[in-house]
Design a protein around this motif. Sequence first.
Motif, PDB file in Angstrom:
ATOM      1  N   VAL A   5       0.838  -1.200   0.000  1.00 27.04           N
ATOM      2  CA  VAL A   5       0.000   0.000   0.000  1.00 27.04           C
ATOM      3  C   VAL A   5       0.873   1.250   0.000  1.00 27.04           C
ATOM      4  CG1 VAL A   5      -1.702   1.320   1.315  1.00 27.04           C
ATOM      5  CG2 VAL A   5      -1.934  -1.151   1.104  1.00 27.04           C
ATOM      6  N   LEU A   6       1.928   1.238   0.849  1.00 30.17           N
ATOM      7  CA  LEU A   6       2.804   2.416   0.929  1.00 30.17           C
ATOM      8  C   LEU A   6       3.473   2.690  -0.409  1.00 30.17           C
ATOM      9  CD1 LEU A   6       4.519   2.094   4.426  1.00 30.17           C
ATOM     10  CD2 LEU A   6       2.867   3.825   3.657  1.00 30.17           C
ATOM     11  N   GLY A  11       3.746   5.979  -5.255  1.00 30.08           N
ATOM     12  CA  GLY A  11       3.687   6.019  -6.721  1.00 30.08           C
ATOM     13  C   GLY A  11       2.533   6.886  -7.188  1.00 30.08           C
ATOM     14  N   ALA A  12       1.394   6.772  -6.492  1.00 27.74           N
ATOM     15  CA  ALA A  12       0.210   7.536  -6.889  1.00 27.74           C
ATOM     16  C   ALA A  12       0.459   9.033  -6.732  1.00 27.74           C
ATOM     17  CB  ALA A  12      -0.989   7.107  -6.041  1.00 27.74           C
ATOM     18  N   ILE A  13       1.126   9.413  -5.615  1.00 26.03           N
ATOM     19  CA  ILE A  13       1.390  10.845  -5.393  1.00 26.03           C
ATOM     20  C   ILE A  13       2.338  11.375  -6.467  1.00 26.03           C
ATOM     21  CG2 ILE A  13       2.498  12.489  -3.814  1.00 26.03           C
ATOM     22  CD1 ILE A  13       1.290  10.770  -1.526  1.00 26.03           C
ATOM     23  N   ALA A  14       3.373  10.575  -6.787  1.00 28.31           N
ATOM     24  CA  ALA A  14       4.310  11.001  -7.826  1.00 28.31           C
ATOM     25  C   ALA A  14       3.586  11.160  -9.166  1.00 28.31           C
ATOM     26  CB  ALA A  14       5.441   9.996  -7.952  1.00 28.31           C
ATOM     27  N   LEU A 292      -5.926   1.975  -6.987  1.00 28.75           N
ATOM     28  CA  LEU A 292      -5.328   1.392  -5.786  1.00 28.75           C
ATOM     29  C   LEU A 292      -6.299   0.410  -5.129  1.00 28.75           C
ATOM     30  CD1 LEU A 292      -2.862   1.511  -3.895  1.00 28.75           C
ATOM     31  CD2 LEU A 292      -3.984   3.352  -2.651  1.00 28.75           C
ATOM     32  N   VAL A 293      -7.551   0.842  -4.991  1.00 30.57           N
ATOM     33  CA  VAL A 293      -8.561  -0.019  -4.371  1.00 30.57           C
ATOM     34  C   VAL A 293      -8.741  -1.295  -5.213  1.00 30.57           C
ATOM     35  CG1 VAL A 293     -11.004  -0.221  -3.764  1.00 30.57           C
ATOM     36  CG2 VAL A 293      -9.753   1.884  -3.232  1.00 30.57           C
ATOM     37  N   ALA A 294      -8.738  -1.141  -6.535  1.00 29.47           N
ATOM     38  CA  ALA A 294      -8.910  -2.296  -7.417  1.00 29.47           C
ATOM     39  C   ALA A 294      -7.759  -3.279  -7.234  1.00 29.47           C
ATOM     40  CB  ALA A 294      -9.005  -1.840  -8.862  1.00 29.47           C
ATOM     41  N   ASP A 295      -6.527  -2.754  -7.105  1.00 30.08           N
ATOM     42  CA  ASP A 295      -5.359  -3.625  -6.900  1.00 30.08           C
ATOM     43  C   ASP A 295      -5.494  -4.392  -5.593  1.00 30.08           C
ATOM     44  OD1 ASP A 295      -4.269  -2.919  -9.233  1.00 30.08           O
ATOM     45  OD2 ASP A 295      -2.672  -1.652  -8.426  1.00 30.08           O
ATOM     46  N   LEU A 296      -5.933  -3.679  -4.540  1.00 36.05           N
ATOM     47  CA  LEU A 296      -6.085  -4.336  -3.233  1.00 36.05           C
ATOM     48  C   LEU A 296      -7.161  -5.417  -3.303  1.00 36.05           C
ATOM     49  CD1 LEU A 296      -5.827  -1.253  -0.836  1.00 36.05           C
ATOM     50  CD2 LEU A 296      -4.078  -2.949  -1.378  1.00 36.05           C
ATOM     51  N   ALA A 297      -8.230  -5.127  -4.026  1.00 37.00           N
ATOM     52  CA  ALA A 297      -9.313  -6.103  -4.159  1.00 37.00           C
ATOM     53  C   ALA A 297      -8.818  -7.341  -4.889  1.00 37.00           C
ATOM     54  CB  ALA A 297     -10.483  -5.474  -4.902  1.00 37.00           C
ATOM     55  N   MET A 298      -7.968  -7.111  -5.902  1.00 41.47           N
ATOM     56  CA  MET A 298      -7.455  -8.263  -6.658  1.00 41.47           C
ATOM     57  C   MET A 298      -6.564  -9.131  -5.781  1.00 41.47           C
ATOM     58  SD  MET A 298      -6.801  -7.222 -10.562  1.00 41.47           S
ATOM     59  CE  MET A 298      -5.787  -5.819 -10.286  1.00 41.47           C
ATOM     60  N   ARG A 304      -1.664 -14.446  -4.923  1.00 36.63           N
ATOM     61  CA  ARG A 304      -0.424 -14.617  -5.710  1.00 36.63           C
ATOM     62  C   ARG A 304       0.038 -13.304  -6.314  1.00 36.63           C
ATOM     63  NH1 ARG A 304      -2.271 -19.047  -9.832  1.00 36.63           N
ATOM     64  NH2 ARG A 304      -4.029 -17.647  -9.725  1.00 36.63           N
ATOM     65  N   ILE A 305      -0.939 -12.386  -6.594  1.00 40.95           N
ATOM     66  CA  ILE A 305      -0.616 -11.121  -7.254  1.00 40.95           C
ATOM     67  C   ILE A 305       0.377 -10.311  -6.422  1.00 40.95           C
ATOM     68  CG2 ILE A 305      -1.588  -8.898  -7.995  1.00 40.95           C
ATOM     69  CD1 ILE A 305      -4.106 -10.468  -8.799  1.00 40.95           C
ATOM     70  N   GLU A 306       0.171 -10.284  -5.071  1.00 38.83           N
ATOM     71  CA  GLU A 306       1.075  -9.506  -4.230  1.00 38.83           C
ATOM     72  C   GLU A 306       2.481 -10.096  -4.272  1.00 38.83           C
ATOM     73  OE1 GLU A 306       0.141  -9.364  -0.095  1.00 38.83           O
ATOM     74  OE2 GLU A 306       1.627  -7.828   0.313  1.00 38.83           O
ATOM     75  N   ARG A 307       2.550 -11.438  -4.215  1.00 40.19           N
ATOM     76  CA  ARG A 307       3.866 -12.083  -4.235  1.00 40.19           C
ATOM     77  C   ARG A 307       4.574 -11.799  -5.554  1.00 40.19           C
ATOM     78  NH1 ARG A 307       1.021 -16.165  -1.526  1.00 40.19           N
ATOM     79  NH2 ARG A 307       0.774 -17.489  -3.358  1.00 40.19           N
TER      80      ARG A 307
END
Lengths: 309, 549
Positions: A5-6, A11-14, A292-298, A304-307
């Motif tokens: 998330v961090l 990345g989102a702020i940049a 961001l929310v969509a990524d977290l939901a996935m 496996r996506i996070e890994r």
Amino acid sequence: MTLFVLRRGAGAIATLLASTMLVFFITFALPGDPARAIAGHRQVTESTLSAIRARYGLDEPLWEQYIGWLGRLLRGDLGESFVARRPVTDMMQEALPVTLTLVAFTVVIEVVLGLIIGASAALRRGKRSDNAVLAACTIGLSVPLFVVGSLAQDSFGIDLRWLPVAGIRNGFFSYVLPALTLALPGLAIAVRLVRAESITQLCAPHTRTARGKGISESAVLRRHVVRNSSVPFVSFVGLEIGALVGGAIVVERVFNLPGVGRAIAQAISQRDNVTIVGFTMAIITVYLAVDLVADLAMIALDPRIERMS
Amino acid sequence: MRPHTRPLSITTMALWTGLAVFAAACSDSGSSNPSSDSSSPSSESPAEPFSFSVSISEPSSIDPALTADIEGGQITRLLVETLVTLTPDLQLAPGVATEWSLGDDGVTWTFLLNPDAAYSDGRPVVAGDFEFAFARSADPDLAAVPSYQGLPIAGWADVLDAEPSGSIGDVPVSGVAAVDDHTLTVTTDGPFALLPKVLTYPIFAPLPADFVDTEESAAAFFDQPIGNGPYMMAEPWQHNEGITVVRNPHYPGTPGRADSIEFRIYGDTLTAYKDFEADAVDIARTLPPEAIAPAREAYPDTFVVTHAALLSYIGFPSNLAPFDNPDIRLAFSLAIDREAIADRVFEGTASPATGMVPSLAPGALDGVCDACNYDPERAKELFDGAGGVPGNSIVVYNISDDGTASLDPILNSWRELFGIKIEVRSFEFSQFLDETAPGKPIGPFELSWVWDYPSGYSFLSPLFESTSGVNNLGYADAEFDEQMRLAREAADEEAGLPYLAEGQRIVEAAMPLAPVTFSDDVGVHSATLTNVVVDAGALWRLELVAPAS
């Protein structure tokens, strides 16, 4: 998860900073004097033009204007519209709820109908009803929004008098025709996506194995087919919300909804740079947040996506 | 509400069949007609409360000092009353001033104010309020676009050109003086017979200082201005949604007929017309070209065509070769088929221009502009006689915002008739204004002009006088300038009309610009309304609208 998330947040702020800078410089560096655009055809004097430039800091170098804009942004001040002479934040407070309501309404229609129609088509693959759904999707994708909106107004608003044609004075009812119109192309994509994914999952080895182990068909569908085919669908919904804000420009104009899309279209035609930049930034922020929310939901659906990332 | 007799259209039936499933799903939520709650006066007798709604686009401002567009003017002219006002046929009439006269010095005007004049909160209007309001309108801190209107007033330019002080309305305009509470004098820089007409503009409306003396009250004033007109704001402006005004109980003049008027704000004129068709709004003020023919057919009795004082023209850089040759300018003008442009491009929203000044302006001459007619043979003759144009090519400036639709028929005609090459340079509006600023254009350019007050002077002087800051035609004619001076210095407007006519004759013989069209506005109103009047300045006189019996 926290690290993810961090990292994504930074990345989102940049991205936000880079894109505001790009939009700011492109908008403000356009040839032509915004002060003259404000004055229009009028016989305005040079002293009034310089007073307008001074009022909005247009007489400063571009980078100084940008630094000033960024500084005010940190204090939550997006500047004053050249044309309306009102704080852009005030304009946004009025417009954002309208667009977000429209988009939320639209997404609900796309998700609910997309899942139902897509999954049913997959289960009836190759049959007449499946072909009809595919044909309807092609039509939904190819007809321009303003045509659909205009036909919907003529039919359900003027001829049948079921629903209001324009404005937001009628609360919930005001959003029915605009949301159905805006949902049409996205719904067509959603249906195809869900159908294709469901067909893949229905034939996948792990589904066959589950069936072979004697698990009931409804449990197979719930645990293996729907869950696995949801991953690309969630990703689609994330992207779709951003696209919907763009599509809202057309729909808000046709149905006279005082939302973000109408505000941006108006600001562009009036060369109201501060308003263009402020509203563009709002759209980018919404887009990044949804992404961001969509990524977290996935990740929640498929760890496996996070890994992998 | 109008009876609903329209049969279902083919598109509806097609849609109905094709979308049967969707319609069935929606029918629960849509079974009642939520738009039917819009107030409609039809069921009420004239003695009962009467209100109606009218379409408008979002005004840039409704602060009288900042009102620069017709949309804002539509509202501010209900909210405020100036010293002198205009009747629907644009004649001067008493406003706050019951009488006015020009002193023997030829520059000092004295206005006697109505002692009953009052703001909507009941406070009396006094002469000192005009001193403050004029100072505020001229103040560079306000940076108001229409502030140039006051330039004929002595001392106005000094305030306008001063460095901003940070406080609005703190520097008085020396030419404005309150003799006592009910007597105001306004002095002009030189004799200026048209001053009363100039003073009908909303920036000259009275305003007490404490309405806008703090940041908070100024912000409140911006959304809910307080004035002395026949109507007052019912609530603050709902941006992009609507503005509602109600009758001002303290107004001493003829009260408005409706108890309240609701302005519905639309971003698109076609949507406004559709809302009118759905009976959700009573007056659709401006129709887009595509709605004009259907509206004329569907509502023949309540279809309103208004003529606005907006001239669209092609300007020539008349001090540069080859356009310094009057024959070339006449030839280019004679080659324009104005009828065809009005009919085919504007589809009924414009009339062919008959001269430099719209015929609705007092004293305007009709039929003296020979070169406003379409005469290709004479055009070719003059063009060849003048030796054509160098290199057989010209540059034309186009405003890119509307494509080249209005320019194409003209350019095609020039190309075919004269056999010349045309390089079109397109610019977005503000850049276009930079590129065609006085002394810059090297070829013909499309532009338009609208008067500031209803007089031919408001066309002729700014466009053609050699001292005008917006004369980008490079045109200078001592004899014309003299006619404008005589019109300014005449005893009154009437006495100045012959000079304006002579000025018009001079420029129409020289053709530093080719007039193309005068714009029209087309609207439609519900059959439940009557006495729907639009004045010659394209302003809908909503205070006069009454319920149909």
